[in-house]
Enzyme design. Structure first.
Site, PDB file in Angstrom:
ATOM      1  N   GLU A 191      -1.510  10.841  15.756  1.00  0.00           N
ATOM      2  CA  GLU A 191      -1.680  12.359  16.466  1.00  0.00           C
ATOM      3  C   GLU A 191      -0.657  13.436  16.300  1.00  0.00           C
ATOM      4  O   GLU A 191      -0.872  14.381  15.938  1.00  0.00           O
ATOM      5  CB  GLU A 191      -1.853  12.056  18.071  1.00  0.00           C
ATOM      6  CG  GLU A 191      -3.243  11.120  18.261  1.00  0.00           C
ATOM      7  CD  GLU A 191      -2.675   9.807  18.366  1.00  0.00           C
ATOM      8  OE1 GLU A 191      -3.499   8.766  19.270  1.00  0.00           O
ATOM      9  OE2 GLU A 191      -1.598   9.059  17.553  1.00  0.00           O
TER      10      GLU A 191
ATOM     11  N   CYS B 255       1.333  10.420  23.073  1.00  0.00           N
ATOM     12  CA  CYS B 255       0.830  11.475  22.346  1.00  0.00           C
ATOM     13  C   CYS B 255      -0.044  12.380  23.415  1.00  0.00           C
ATOM     14  O   CYS B 255      -0.470  13.467  22.637  1.00  0.00           O
ATOM     15  CB  CYS B 255      -0.011  10.437  21.429  1.00  0.00           C
ATOM     16  SG  CYS B 255       0.798   9.788  20.192  1.00  0.00           S
TER      17      CYS B 255
ATOM     18  N   THR C  34      -0.899 -26.916  -2.312  1.00  0.00           N
ATOM     19  CA  THR C  34      -1.097 -25.982  -3.214  1.00  0.00           C
ATOM     20  C   THR C  34       0.369 -25.774  -3.871  1.00  0.00           C
ATOM     21  O   THR C  34      -0.086 -25.186  -5.155  1.00  0.00           O
ATOM     22  CB  THR C  34      -1.508 -24.634  -2.511  1.00  0.00           C
ATOM     23  OG1 THR C  34      -2.837 -24.949  -1.931  1.00  0.00           O
ATOM     24  CG2 THR C  34      -1.377 -23.324  -3.086  1.00  0.00           C
TER      25      THR C  34
END
Length: 376
Positions: free
Chosen positions: A46, A81, A199
């Site tokens: 904002e 804000c 992995t």
């Protein structure tokens, strides 16, 4: 409102643990200001949009601000804000969805309405809530949203049976180039990427984001209960460049104290967690990642890790890339085999990348909390 989401995603991987937020200011039928939350600790969307108005010489008095998440109403790091919107003379605020943060939770809407500003809530609400689903889960549980991702053949195989890139089988990937590029886009948006030690030993991955532009790299996470990771792996060698977390059992770290010390000296962080029967407690791993501010975790496998997350029902979202190939019944080719049944996924999205298909879906329905229904 769609434009606010397109702006907000620019902060993906940078704003966390704050949400991704974009804002657009409209007056007399044209956009006079845009902004988004660039990074954690920086100005909110904002404020960025209001400052954009000033830079362009536009007056926001009486204008409409559209924002994908309720404006904050507490000091925080940057100031409320809501107060900035009131001072700027904004006449209307359209909000996609309310915030669940304890200091906001509808209070932002209340403050704006008390000052005579018209507030509307709900435009693109479902999309906005899914967009920041990692943030909302983090608020509720202190843990990241878990995204399970894999690529597979039509017959459910996760890899070619022979060693990738070998002379025997020149195929390296199941998915195509466009799919792999999309994976790097997703990597850039999450806070951490997780794989198992299997992995690491088999593929020696980097787990980096290989796209243009400088961004804060996601944490790279390895589940290694017995602390078997060799020091010559690419993850270890590049640890000074991008964070590497290695989760291991406490006993393994004690037994291999010299190994743990060398890994830490090389830039890795070795983290002790509890476990059972030589398996790590995945919930403890998620809790630790949450404490580090990770709101979205991308789990990339391999098969054992994928199965563990699924069978312990720790998955929030699936991303499955399916390639139009058949690998066959070779026993050495890893495959998907979860061994449990699941209810249908929700908010399904299907995307084509040339011949590949990506199927995305969430494991839980999107349900509004009682405070949201009342505030609307």
């Amino acid at each position: 409102m769609q434009e606010t989401l397109r702006l907000a995603v620019k902060g993906a991987g940078l704003a966390a643990p704050n949400p991704m937020v974009g804002a657009v200011i409209v007056k007399d039928g044209r956009v006079i200001g845009r902004g988004y939350h660039h990074r954690f600790g920086g100005a909110h969307a904002e404020i960025e949009a209001l400052e954009d108005c000033v830079r362009q010489g536009n007056d926001p008095t009486g204008a409409i601000m559209l924002v994908n998440l309720e404006p904050c109403c507490h000091p925080g790091k940057t100031g409320p804000c809501t107060e900035a919107l009131i001072r700027a003379g904004i006449g209307e605020v359209d909000i996609a969805t309310l915030d669940e943060f304890e200091s906001v939770r509808g209070r932002g809407v209340g403050q704006l309405r008390e000052k005579g500003i018209r507030v509307r809530v709900g435009c693109c609400e479902t999309e906005a809530r899914r967009f920041n689903s990692g943030y909302f889960k983090y608020l509720r549980t202190g843990r990241p949203l878990v995204i399970l991702k894999w690529a597979q053949s039509l017959d459910g195989k996760l890899a070619w049976p022979s060693e990738p890139g070998s002379a025997e089988n020149p195929h390296r990937w199941i998915s195509n180039e466009k799919s792999r590029r999309h994976v790097h886009q997703i990597r850039r948006q999450v806070g951490a990427i997780l794989v198992g030690i299997g992995t690491v030993l088999a593929d020696d991955p980097l787990l980096t984001v290989r796209l243009g532009g400088k961004r804060h790299p996601p944490r790279r996470v390895v589940l290694d209960s017995q602390l078997r990771i060799p020091e010559d792996r690419q993850l270890v060698k590049t640890a000074p460049e991008a964070s590497v977390l290695i989760y291991s059992l406490s006993q393994s770290i004690q037994d291999k104290g010299k190994v743990a010390s060398r890994l830490q000296e090389g830039g890795c962080e070795v983290v002790a967690v509890t476990g059972k029967e030589e398996r790590l407690d995945l919930e403890a791993v998620l809790a630790d990642l949450g404490k580090r501010g990770v709101t979205e975790l991308l789990v990339e496998g391999g098969a054992t890790i994928l199965k563990a997350f699924v069978e312990q029902r720790l998955v929030d979202k699936y991303m499955i890339y399916i390639a139009p190939i058949l690998i066959g019944s070779q026993s050495e080719a890893p495959k998907i085999d979860f061994g449990i049944s699941y209810d249908p996924l929700h908010d399904i999205k299907i995307t084509k990348f040339d011949t590949d298909i990506l199927i995305e879906g969430f494991t839980e329905k999107l349900i509004k909390s009682s405070f949201e229904r009342e505030a609307l």
